[in-house]
Scaffold this motif. Structure first.
Motif, PDB file in Angstrom:
ATOM      1  N   ALA A 197       0.860  -1.186   0.000  1.00  0.00           N
ATOM      2  CA  ALA A 197       0.000   0.000   0.000  1.00  0.00           C
ATOM      3  C   ALA A 197       0.894   1.233   0.000  1.00  0.00           C
ATOM      4  O   ALA A 197       1.050   1.901   1.031  1.00  0.00           O
ATOM      5  CB  ALA A 197      -0.937  -0.012   1.195  1.00  0.00           C
ATOM      6  N   PRO A 198       1.515   1.562  -1.129  1.00  0.00           N
ATOM      7  CA  PRO A 198       2.410   2.729  -1.155  1.00  0.00           C
ATOM      8  C   PRO A 198       1.689   4.037  -0.957  1.00  0.00           C
ATOM      9  O   PRO A 198       2.335   5.054  -0.680  1.00  0.00           O
ATOM     10  CB  PRO A 198       3.042   2.640  -2.556  1.00  0.00           C
ATOM     11  CG  PRO A 198       2.069   1.852  -3.378  1.00  0.00           C
ATOM     12  CD  PRO A 198       1.441   0.877  -2.435  1.00  0.00           C
ATOM     13  N   ALA A 200     -10.348   9.982   3.845  1.00  0.00           N
ATOM     14  CA  ALA A 200      -8.940  10.256   3.540  1.00  0.00           C
ATOM     15  C   ALA A 200      -8.271   9.051   2.878  1.00  0.00           C
ATOM     16  O   ALA A 200      -7.418   9.210   1.996  1.00  0.00           O
ATOM     17  CB  ALA A 200      -8.195  10.646   4.813  1.00  0.00           C
ATOM     18  N   LEU A 201      -8.631   7.834   3.295  1.00  0.00           N
ATOM     19  CA  LEU A 201      -8.086   6.634   2.660  1.00  0.00           C
ATOM     20  C   LEU A 201      -8.446   6.571   1.179  1.00  0.00           C
ATOM     21  O   LEU A 201      -7.597   6.320   0.321  1.00  0.00           O
ATOM     22  CB  LEU A 201      -8.605   5.392   3.379  1.00  0.00           C
ATOM     23  CG  LEU A 201      -7.923   4.966   4.675  1.00  0.00           C
ATOM     24  CD1 LEU A 201      -8.650   3.776   5.279  1.00  0.00           C
ATOM     25  CD2 LEU A 201      -6.466   4.618   4.440  1.00  0.00           C
ATOM     26  N   LYS A 202      -9.708   6.813   0.864  1.00  0.00           N
ATOM     27  CA  LYS A 202     -10.152   6.751  -0.533  1.00  0.00           C
ATOM     28  C   LYS A 202      -9.471   7.824  -1.371  1.00  0.00           C
ATOM     29  O   LYS A 202      -9.050   7.578  -2.501  1.00  0.00           O
ATOM     30  CB  LYS A 202     -11.673   6.901  -0.596  1.00  0.00           C
ATOM     31  CG  LYS A 202     -12.442   5.756   0.050  1.00  0.00           C
ATOM     32  CD  LYS A 202     -13.939   5.993  -0.032  1.00  0.00           C
ATOM     33  CE  LYS A 202     -14.702   4.848   0.621  1.00  0.00           C
ATOM     34  NZ  LYS A 202     -16.183   5.070   0.588  1.00  0.00           N
ATOM     35  N   GLU A 203      -9.365   9.040  -0.809  1.00  0.00           N
ATOM     36  CA  GLU A 203      -8.750  10.127  -1.568  1.00  0.00           C
ATOM     37  C   GLU A 203      -7.262   9.864  -1.809  1.00  0.00           C
ATOM     38  O   GLU A 203      -6.747  10.118  -2.897  1.00  0.00           O
ATOM     39  CB  GLU A 203      -8.938  11.449  -0.820  1.00  0.00           C
ATOM     40  CG  GLU A 203     -10.379  11.942  -0.795  1.00  0.00           C
ATOM     41  CD  GLU A 203     -10.525  13.230   0.002  1.00  0.00           C
ATOM     42  OE1 GLU A 203      -9.533  13.636   0.653  1.00  0.00           O
ATOM     43  OE2 GLU A 203     -11.619  13.820  -0.033  1.00  0.00           O
ATOM     44  N   ALA A 204      -6.547   9.349  -0.792  1.00  0.00           N
ATOM     45  CA  ALA A 204      -5.112   9.082  -0.950  1.00  0.00           C
ATOM     46  C   ALA A 204      -4.873   7.986  -1.979  1.00  0.00           C
ATOM     47  O   ALA A 204      -3.951   8.086  -2.811  1.00  0.00           O
ATOM     48  CB  ALA A 204      -4.512   8.697   0.393  1.00  0.00           C
ATOM     49  N   ARG A 205      -5.690   6.942  -1.951  1.00  0.00           N
ATOM     50  CA  ARG A 205      -5.524   5.841  -2.905  1.00  0.00           C
ATOM     51  C   ARG A 205      -5.819   6.317  -4.332  1.00  0.00           C
ATOM     52  O   ARG A 205      -5.079   6.001  -5.266  1.00  0.00           O
ATOM     53  CB  ARG A 205      -6.449   4.695  -2.520  1.00  0.00           C
ATOM     54  CG  ARG A 205      -6.235   3.399  -3.284  1.00  0.00           C
ATOM     55  CD  ARG A 205      -7.036   2.275  -2.646  1.00  0.00           C
ATOM     56  NE  ARG A 205      -6.760   1.017  -3.280  1.00  0.00           N
ATOM     57  CZ  ARG A 205      -7.474   0.503  -4.281  1.00  0.00           C
ATOM     58  NH1 ARG A 205      -8.516   1.180  -4.747  1.00  0.00           N
ATOM     59  NH2 ARG A 205      -7.168  -0.663  -4.809  1.00  0.00           N
ATOM     60  N   SER A 224      -3.883   7.935  -9.708  1.00  0.00           N
ATOM     61  CA  SER A 224      -4.052   8.947 -10.756  1.00  0.00           C
ATOM     62  C   SER A 224      -2.713   9.563 -11.126  1.00  0.00           C
ATOM     63  O   SER A 224      -2.405   9.763 -12.306  1.00  0.00           O
ATOM     64  CB  SER A 224      -5.035  10.025 -10.284  1.00  0.00           C
ATOM     65  OG  SER A 224      -6.312   9.488 -10.049  1.00  0.00           O
ATOM     66  N   ASN A 225      -1.898   9.881 -10.112  1.00  0.00           N
ATOM     67  CA  ASN A 225      -0.580  10.445 -10.385  1.00  0.00           C
ATOM     68  C   ASN A 225       0.324   9.436 -11.076  1.00  0.00           C
ATOM     69  O   ASN A 225       1.147   9.800 -11.927  1.00  0.00           O
ATOM     70  CB  ASN A 225       0.066  10.924  -9.080  1.00  0.00           C
ATOM     71  CG  ASN A 225      -0.640  12.131  -8.499  1.00  0.00           C
ATOM     72  OD1 ASN A 225      -1.299  12.886  -9.206  1.00  0.00           O
ATOM     73  ND2 ASN A 225      -0.509  12.321  -7.189  1.00  0.00           N
ATOM     74  N   THR A 226       0.198   8.150 -10.711  1.00  0.00           N
ATOM     75  CA  THR A 226       1.022   7.125 -11.353  1.00  0.00           C
ATOM     76  C   THR A 226       0.737   7.044 -12.844  1.00  0.00           C
ATOM     77  O   THR A 226       1.656   6.951 -13.667  1.00  0.00           O
ATOM     78  CB  THR A 226       0.762   5.759 -10.704  1.00  0.00           C
ATOM     79  OG1 THR A 226       1.076   5.826  -9.302  1.00  0.00           O
ATOM     80  CG2 THR A 226       1.606   4.674 -11.352  1.00  0.00           C
ATOM     81  N   ILE A 227      -0.520   7.109 -13.219  1.00  0.00           N
ATOM     82  CA  ILE A 227      -0.893   7.050 -14.642  1.00  0.00           C
ATOM     83  C   ILE A 227      -0.541   8.354 -15.342  1.00  0.00           C
ATOM     84  O   ILE A 227      -0.046   8.354 -16.475  1.00  0.00           O
ATOM     85  CB  ILE A 227      -2.399   6.734 -14.772  1.00  0.00           C
ATOM     86  CG1 ILE A 227      -2.698   5.339 -14.199  1.00  0.00           C
ATOM     87  CG2 ILE A 227      -2.847   6.825 -16.226  1.00  0.00           C
ATOM     88  CD1 ILE A 227      -4.164   4.990 -14.185  1.00  0.00           C
ATOM     89  N   ASP A 268       2.210   8.803   6.030  1.00  0.00           N
ATOM     90  CA  ASP A 268       2.388   8.999   7.471  1.00  0.00           C
ATOM     91  C   ASP A 268       1.189   9.710   8.094  1.00  0.00           C
ATOM     92  O   ASP A 268       0.831   9.461   9.246  1.00  0.00           O
ATOM     93  CB  ASP A 268       3.669   9.805   7.727  1.00  0.00           C
ATOM     94  CG  ASP A 268       4.920   9.034   7.342  1.00  0.00           C
ATOM     95  OD1 ASP A 268       4.863   7.791   7.331  1.00  0.00           O
ATOM     96  OD2 ASP A 268       5.950   9.681   7.058  1.00  0.00           O
ATOM     97  N   GLY A 269       0.583  10.613   7.327  1.00  0.00           N
ATOM     98  CA  GLY A 269      -0.610  11.282   7.840  1.00  0.00           C
ATOM     99  C   GLY A 269      -1.754  10.313   8.097  1.00  0.00           C
ATOM    100  O   GLY A 269      -2.459  10.411   9.114  1.00  0.00           O
ATOM    101  N   LEU A 270      -1.956   9.345   7.181  1.00  0.00           N
ATOM    102  CA  LEU A 270      -2.993   8.332   7.380  1.00  0.00           C
ATOM    103  C   LEU A 270      -2.651   7.442   8.565  1.00  0.00           C
ATOM    104  O   LEU A 270      -3.540   7.019   9.318  1.00  0.00           O
ATOM    105  CB  LEU A 270      -3.148   7.491   6.118  1.00  0.00           C
ATOM    106  CG  LEU A 270      -3.709   8.201   4.881  1.00  0.00           C
ATOM    107  CD1 LEU A 270      -3.690   7.279   3.677  1.00  0.00           C
ATOM    108  CD2 LEU A 270      -5.129   8.684   5.148  1.00  0.00           C
ATOM    109  N   ARG A 271      -1.372   7.160   8.730  1.00  0.00           N
ATOM    110  CA  ARG A 271      -0.963   6.319   9.861  1.00  0.00           C
ATOM    111  C   ARG A 271      -1.247   7.035  11.196  1.00  0.00           C
ATOM    112  O   ARG A 271      -1.695   6.396  12.160  1.00  0.00           O
ATOM    113  CB  ARG A 271       0.515   5.978   9.732  1.00  0.00           C
ATOM    114  CG  ARG A 271       0.990   4.927  10.711  1.00  0.00           C
ATOM    115  CD  ARG A 271       2.412   4.476  10.393  1.00  0.00           C
ATOM    116  NE  ARG A 271       2.440   3.656   9.179  1.00  0.00           N
ATOM    117  CZ  ARG A 271       2.872   4.090   8.000  1.00  0.00           C
ATOM    118  NH1 ARG A 271       3.310   5.338   7.863  1.00  0.00           N
ATOM    119  NH2 ARG A 271       2.874   3.297   6.942  1.00  0.00           N
TER     120      ARG A 271
END
Length: 335
Positions: A142-143, A185-190, A195-198, A147-150
């Motif tokens: 889960a890259p 926040a989990l959904k938005e970060a994922r 999106s950035n990877t593509i 840290d904020g989510l953690r």
């Protein structure tokens, strides 16, 4: 289950509990599991060693959490897979170059040269970097988990413990609001990560396929070995497909007049190549390779190997052959 097992007068609940008793099963939850009362979430077992069964509200759903501990002597183990690999980094270039100098350059036919080239290079690769197998375990990556989510996850657990201790309505509402923010926040970060990877890899089809496979959790098919029969089936598929497309076209195909060219001097032979030309071509090649190459492209930058390639290529150019049957030359396609 939508059966109120805590109401003795409920006919469906009574019949259900009688069925469990006939099967020598027991229902262990006795506290209400819904915020409006009634026991809807059940734990059914025959003789499993359960302890510390608790029912509490996290404030994120209309159903409460049913937690328990299962005593088991078997340690959960992650699934293992066996992979095969070669440690190419440990190959000594000096020793490999020395062995390449012993390659023969005298052949009677192009087929013999290609067979010798493939078999001896594979033997050298097996000697310097033999195939090894290893059992490995794969964990879910889960890259996008920052840290904020953690920190939000840690804070949420602290709020849950505080609510379980106090039982106050205000603590329950605070815990529910925090869990809703954490889930969003989990959904938005994922979504932002993929999106950035593509977006950051335009034209990189390999990265796009890898991202889609990761999202869809597709199983990687096992590699299938190549054979003459499979190659013929592959060729027949496209030949048949082209024939079907042509047969579906309306009207006869228009015949174009053949083009005529005037040659000042006919081509009687192919020009030979030198070792410098072969080495320059090898050095300018990309380091990509495939399983059919007898030697990885990254290890092909050697004068001795270029001499062997020249010998094989010369047999084909001098004989006018289009290619070797079964020989895989990663560099002759550039020659």
């Amino acid at each position: 289950m939508n059966i109120h097992v805590d109401i003795p007068s409920c006919r469906s609940a009574t019949e259900f509990l009688q069925l469990l008793d006939c099967l020598n099963l027991k229902q262990l939850v006795v506290a209400p599991t819904h915020i409006r009362g009634h026991t809807l979430d059940l734990v059914i077992t025959n003789s499993a060693p359960l302890k510390n069964l608790q029912v509490y509200d996290l404030g994120v759903s209309d159903h409460k959490v049913v937690s328990m501990e299962l005593l088991s002597s078997v340690n959960p183990s992650k699934p293992k897979r066996y992979i095969c690999f070669r440690n190419l980094k440990k190959i000594n270039p000096v020793h490999l170059a020395t062995d390449l100098q012993h390659l023969s350059t005298h052949f009677s036919s192009p087929d013999e040269a290609g067979e010798y080239y493939n078999s001896h290079l594979r033997s050298l690769l097996d000697h310097h970097a033999p195939i090894k197998s290893r059992a490995v375990t794969f964990t879910r990556s889960a890259p996008w988990f920052t840290d904020g989510l953690r920190r939000m996850k840690t804070a949420g657990r602290a709020l849950q413990r505080g609510y379980k201790t106090s039982g106050l309505t205000v603590d329950r509402q605070i815990c529910r609001d925090h869990q809703n923010k954490y889930s969003k926040a989990l959904k938005e970060a994922r979504s932002k990560f993929f999106s950035n990877t593509i977006r950051n890899s335009p034209g990189n089809s390999k990265q796009h396929f890898s991202t889609v496979n990761h999202l869809l959790k597709l199983q990687t098919p096992s590699p299938i070995g190549s054979s003459a029969e499979q190659c013929n089936l592959f060729m027949d598929f496209f030949t048949t497909k082209i024939s079907l497309i042509r047969s579906a076209l309306p009207g006869p195909l228009t015949q174009t007049a053949p083009l005529s060219f005037a040659f000042s001097q006919p081509l009687s032979c192919f020009p030979m190549v030198s070792s410098e030309e072969v080495q320059n071509i090898i050095k300018n090649m990309k380091s990509t390779t495939c399983a059919l190459d007898p030697l990885p492209t990254s290890l092909s930058c050697s004068l001795s190997l270029s001499i062997a390639i020249i010998s094989v290529t010369t047999h084909h150019l001098s004989g006018g052959d289009k290619g070797m049957d079964g020989a895989q030359l990663p560099t002759t396609q550039h020659l």
